[in-house]
Design a protein around this motif. Structure first.
Motif, PDB file in Angstrom:
ATOM      1  N   TRP A  92      -8.394  -9.052  -5.554  1.00  0.00           N
ATOM      2  CA  TRP A  92      -7.133  -9.018  -4.987  1.00  0.00           C
ATOM      3  C   TRP A  92      -6.121 -10.200  -5.474  1.00  0.00           C
ATOM      4  N   ARG A 123      -1.667  -0.366   9.288  1.00  0.00           N
ATOM      5  CA  ARG A 123      -1.750  -2.006   9.293  1.00  0.00           C
ATOM      6  C   ARG A 123      -1.415  -2.828  10.477  1.00  0.00           C
ATOM      7  N   HIS A 171       0.727  -0.872  -1.690  1.00  0.00           N
ATOM      8  CA  HIS A 171       2.062  -0.793  -0.632  1.00  0.00           C
ATOM      9  C   HIS A 171       3.230  -0.012  -0.890  1.00  0.00           C
ATOM     10  N   LYS A 175      -8.805  -8.003   4.502  1.00  0.00           N
ATOM     11  CA  LYS A 175      -8.335  -8.757   3.319  1.00  0.00           C
ATOM     12  C   LYS A 175      -8.156 -10.396   3.832  1.00  0.00           C
ATOM     13  N   ASP A 199      -3.100  -2.641  -5.417  1.00  0.00           N
ATOM     14  CA  ASP A 199      -2.006  -3.284  -4.578  1.00  0.00           C
ATOM     15  C   ASP A 199      -0.513  -3.275  -4.958  1.00  0.00           C
ATOM     16  N   HIS A 250      -5.912   0.670  -1.947  1.00  0.00           N
ATOM     17  CA  HIS A 250      -5.046  -0.227  -1.175  1.00  0.00           C
ATOM     18  C   HIS A 250      -3.731  -0.691  -2.064  1.00  0.00           C
TER      19      HIS A 250
END
Ligand code: REL
Ligand code: ZN
Length: 421
Positions: A329, A181, A28, A261, A359, A26
């Motif tokens: 996370w 998403r 972005h 999440k 992340d 995961h």
């Protein structure tokens, strides 16, 4: 079998962990072909929202967030550089990450001299080459970070992103994979959903929303659907959450996993934008148990934001074969907490989980988030293997490598390829 002394185990574990090729499940990150949405470079690193949040702890009260955000990216970066790297030592995890990146790229002297402009200069040749330069930089980063591919966060409700998928999807290298998403569906954000449906010519009905998701899956070919559940999340069928039911139906019909999440409270301090998100909400883990029970053919990938939920999460993973835990996370992505969570997971799950995800929002962050995590994971594994050997087990290097590979991606791929339908 390996020589059974601690030093041998330690040096082999560290060497295997540092050379294991990771899957970053995961991020972005978006590919260079997505133009300005692909973030990279020192100014992006310095204005990462973790650093903006840290800057505002120390900023004089006269500096208000709106003024700060109105400045150019370069100016924001300079303000943060002065406040967090010159006026005080960059000792926090997010600041230390900014140091690791240029040093890994060979800019040790520039960093030692605290010369931000010299660091900026390094990126110029890549920048001057447009998309080709970004592609070259991207390849360099993946190679140096030892990451095979990173799963992106692709938002079908975000017009700045959808223009890169329709009418024809932009091409991107194998280093990137997509994930669809859909937070507005679970957050009950009716306006965002309705606008997206209308703009793309779908009816604002359950069938229209289902078709919208199916068509986006055909376009993006995502690894999984993903959502962060709001801190006050309830089961899709409770309180008539139609968005949630639509999502679950599509996951069932396509046999596509859902990554969750869990535990973020958005917009706690909205004036800080992204930096104001996410006070850690202790989440109700029984909600995840109920999802796994109610949708036994859907595979759930899950990670919790609250340190307090981590033990419960491990227990849940031992109860449901359609549940896979991944990563530490955000506020848990700090060495002390990674150490605690990883030890606990190994003690309870063996190697049946994925130790980390980065992340990353800025491409260069792969160059610090992965090595920082690798160091912690290797030290945890040294402890665990030493205990195992002391108990009378012997190991070969190949067995160690196999186990480590599982924590860095094969467990994820094994989970993704199992069908429960
Ligand atoms: O994917 C998410 O929901 C979060 O990881 C993000 O919202 C968050 O801002 C992220 O950058 C934290 O690391
Ligand atoms: Zn994220």
């Amino acid at each position: 079998p390996l020589k059974n002394d601690r030093d041998t185990i330690r040096s082999i574990v560290f060497s295997e962990v540092s050379s294991a090729v990771a899957i970053d499940l995961h991020t972005h990150l978006l590919p260079p072909t997505h133009g300005a949405l692909c973030l990279w470079g020192i100014d992006e690193l310095l204005t990462y929202h973790y650093l903006v949040a840290e800057y505002f702890i120390t900023a004089p009260p006269s500096i208000i967030p709106e003024q700060f955000y109105a400045k150019s990216k370069q100016q924001q970066a300079e303000i943060i550089w002065k406040a967090l790297f010159i006026d005080r030592s960059p000792i926090s995890e997010a600041c230390r990450g900014v140091i690791t990146v240029p040093v890994t790229l060979g800019l040790k002297d520039e960093i030692r001299n605290r010369d931000l402009d010299a660091v900026r200069k390094f990126y110029t040749s890549f920048r001057n080459d447009g998309i080709a330069g970004a592609e070259r930089f991207s390849q360099l980063v993946y190679d140096k970070a030892g990451v095979k591919y990173a799963v992106m966060t692709n938002i079908p409700f975000e017009p700045t992103e959808t223009q890169h998928w329709r009418p024809t999807p932009k091409e991107y290298s194998n280093n990137y994979r997509s994930a669809c998403r859909v937070d507005p569906l679970l957050a009950g954000n009716k306006i965002v959903v309705e606008n997206a449906l209308k703009a793309a010519g779908y009816n604002n009905t359950i069938d229209g929303a289902k078709q919208f998701l199916h068509d986006w899956c055909d376009t993006m070919k995502p690894e999984y659907m993903m959502a962060s559940t709001p801190h006050d999340f309830v089961m899709p069928e409770d309180k008539g959450s139609t968005g949630g039911m639509v999502l679950m139906k599509v996951c069932e019909e396509r046999d596509i996993p859902l990554a969750l999440k869990i535990g973020a409270h958005r917009k706690l301090n909205p004036r800080l934008l992204d930096a104001g998100d996410g006070v850690v909400a202790f989440a109700d883990g029984s909600m995840l148990a109920r999802l796994c029970t109610r949708f036994p053919t859907v595979r759930f990938l899950a990670t919790f934001l609250s340190r307090t939920n981590q033990h419960e999460a491990c227990v849940l993973a031992t109860k449901f074969r359609n549940l896979h835990l991944y990563g530490c996370w955000w506020f848990c992505n700090n060495p002390s907490i990674i150490k605690e969570i990883t030890s606990m997971r190994i003690e309870m799950l063996g190697t049946a989980f994925t130790a980390q995800h980065s992340d990353s929002r800025v491409l260069d962050q792969l160059l610090y988030k992965w090595p920082h995590s690798r160091a912690v994971i290797a030290s945890v594994l040294t402890e665990e293997y030493t205990k195992l050997i002391e108990s009378g087990w012997s190991l070969t290097r190949g067995e160690l490598r196999r186990d480590i590979q599982r924590l860095f991606g094969s467990s994820y791929e094994e989970f993704m390829s199992k069908s429960l339908v």
